[in-house]
Design a protein around this motif. Sequence first.
Motif, PDB file in Angstrom:
ATOM      1  N   ARG A  11      -2.588  14.177   3.263  1.00  0.00           N
ATOM      2  CA  ARG A  11      -3.185  12.867   2.996  1.00  0.00           C
ATOM      3  C   ARG A  11      -2.132  11.768   3.066  1.00  0.00           C
ATOM      4  O   ARG A  11      -2.397  10.667   3.576  1.00  0.00           O
ATOM      5  N   ASP A  12      -0.937  12.048   2.551  1.00  0.00           N
ATOM      6  CA  ASP A  12       0.144  11.061   2.613  1.00  0.00           C
ATOM      7  C   ASP A  12       0.502  10.750   4.055  1.00  0.00           C
ATOM      8  O   ASP A  12       0.741   9.580   4.417  1.00  0.00           O
ATOM      9  N   HIS A  13       0.545  11.764   4.909  1.00  0.00           N
ATOM     10  CA  HIS A  13       0.871  11.546   6.313  1.00  0.00           C
ATOM     11  C   HIS A  13      -0.265  10.809   7.027  1.00  0.00           C
ATOM     12  O   HIS A  13      -0.008   9.988   7.925  1.00  0.00           O
ATOM     13  N   ALA A  16      -2.098   8.596   5.645  1.00  0.00           N
ATOM     14  CA  ALA A  16      -1.947   7.204   5.228  1.00  0.00           C
ATOM     15  C   ALA A  16      -0.845   6.505   6.027  1.00  0.00           C
ATOM     16  O   ALA A  16      -0.978   5.323   6.365  1.00  0.00           O
ATOM     17  N   GLY A  37      -2.153   5.130   9.018  1.00  0.00           N
ATOM     18  CA  GLY A  37      -3.176   4.097   8.847  1.00  0.00           C
ATOM     19  C   GLY A  37      -4.569   4.637   8.660  1.00  0.00           C
ATOM     20  O   GLY A  37      -5.546   3.881   8.678  1.00  0.00           O
ATOM     21  N   GLN A  64      -7.567   6.994   6.513  1.00  0.00           N
ATOM     22  CA  GLN A  64      -7.991   7.326   5.162  1.00  0.00           C
ATOM     23  C   GLN A  64      -8.772   8.631   5.179  1.00  0.00           C
ATOM     24  O   GLN A  64      -9.536   8.888   6.112  1.00  0.00           O
ATOM     25  N   ASP A  65      -8.579   9.396   4.142  1.00  0.00           N
ATOM     26  CA  ASP A  65      -9.266  10.686   4.054  1.00  0.00           C
ATOM     27  C   ASP A  65     -10.666  10.482   3.475  1.00  0.00           C
ATOM     28  O   ASP A  65     -10.987  10.925   2.390  1.00  0.00           O
ATOM     29  N   THR A  66     -11.499   9.778   4.228  1.00  0.00           N
ATOM     30  CA  THR A  66     -12.846   9.470   3.747  1.00  0.00           C
ATOM     31  C   THR A  66     -13.708  10.715   3.644  1.00  0.00           C
ATOM     32  O   THR A  66     -14.616  10.779   2.819  1.00  0.00           O
TER      33      THR A  66
END
Length: 459
Positions: free
Chosen positions: A427-429, A431, A434, A436-438
Amino acid sequence: MAEPQNDSRPVAVIGAGPSGLASLKSLTDLGISCVAYESHSGVGGIWDIGNARSSVYQNTHTITSREVTGYADLPMDRALPAYPRHDQVLGYLRQYAERFDLLKLIRFNSDVTGVERLTDGWRVTTGDGEQHEHSALIIANGHNWHPYLPAFSGKFDGELLHSRDYTNAAALTGKRVLVVGAGNSGCDIAVEAAGVADHVAISMRRGYHFFPKFIFGKPADQVSESSQHLRLPPPVARAVYRTMLKLSIGRPEQFGLPKPDHEPLESPPIVNSLLPYYCAHGRVKVRKAPVRFDGKFVEFSDGTSEEYDTVILATGFRIHIPFVGEEHLDWVKERPDFYLLAFSPRYDDLFIAGMTDGTGGHFPTVELQSRVIAGYLAARRRDPEAARRFDDLKRSRSVDITGGINFLDSRRNLTQFELTTYLRILRDHLAVLGGQDTTYARRPSLLQQAAELLQGGRK
C-alpha cells in the motif's frame, strides 16, 4: 526517465490463473493495453483439475476461508462453504473473469515456449510458432505445479508418484502407503489414505505446528487477522499463538508427532487437525526422513526400514519459469530475487505476479500486488517523477517483509512473508505511485472483523 513513455504494444501476461486474472484486471482498470497467454483451454490455473498442470486432487479444499480467499473486488458468495472445494474455486475464478470482461484478453491454448529480450520490451513465442512484441512482461504462471523430486539412493519397486499425480484414495485401498512430506498436501493425503489403506505412514524431517480450521466456531484465519490488528510485539504474538494452538489442538508430541523445532509461523502453517487425530489412533504412523529404497523396502534416517506398496512424494514444487532465460531472472536460492517478490532488479518492464506464500488468502494478496505493478507501468507512461521515486525505492531494497518473523531456512519458505507487513508495504508503494487502495477499503477492517467476532461470541 525524463519524459513519459508512449508504447502502443500491449503488456504480456503469462498465465490466466488467479495471478494472471488479477494482473489483467489491474491493467485494464488503468487503461493499459494487455493480453494473456494461457496454455490451457480455460482460466483457473491449478484450480482446474482438468488442466494438465493442475496440482489439486478430488478432495482439495482451500486452507483459507471463503472471506479471506476471495478477491476484494469480488467477494466469494456466502452460499459457498466456509472452505470451498477446488471446483467451487474454479467456478469463482470463471465468474471473476466474466464479471470484469477479461476473457476477450486471453489467448487460450497458447503455450509460451520462449521469451526474447529486445532493446526495449519483449518478444513472446508460442507453441504454434507465432511471435508477438510487448512493452512489458508479467510472469503469472504460478509456482505450485512443477514437482520437486528429491533424490534417493536405490530403486523402489512399488508405485512411486508425486502428490501432483494423486487423484483420490480409492487406488490405495488395502495397500501399505508411505507419504513423504508433511506439508498441507501430504497431511491431507495421509488422512485420506488412512480411511482405506491397510497401513499408512508419514515421513517428517521435523516437527510442525498444526492449526485448526475453526476457533470459537469461526474460521481460524479470520480470528488470526483480527488479532493481528492489535500489532502485538513479536514475542507476545508468538506466546498468543502457542497458547491458542495448545488450547485448540494440543502439543504435537501428545499425538506421537515430533516436537517442532521452531515457533508458530516460522514455517508455513499446517492447517489440519485430523492428522494428529489419526496419529493418536494409530491409523497413521510417523517415520523419519527416507534415505534409501531397496525393492519395496524404505530405509529411514534412524536406521529402521519398512515395506510399502506405494510411496507418495508430497515434497512440494519448484519455481519453474522455463520460457525466460535464467540470465534475466536473477535467481537466488531457487527463486528470482525480485523486489517485493514482484519487480525485477534488472529491468523496469519485467515482473512476477503471485510468487507469494503468506499466512492469508493468495487471491487478495496478488490482487494488491498486481495493482502496484499496474500502477508502476502507468506511472512510467504518465508520471515519470512517481516512477523515478519508485525506482529509487527498488534500488535501495530497504524493505523487510518478514515482520520480524525468523522464517526457517528451507525450500518451503522461499516466498514467505508476514501478511500484514507485506500488505502495508504494498500500500505504501502504491501511494508513492499516486494510487489508492480503494479495493481493500471496501473490505471490512480488521477492527470491524474483531468486533463482529466478539459480538458473535456474546450471542
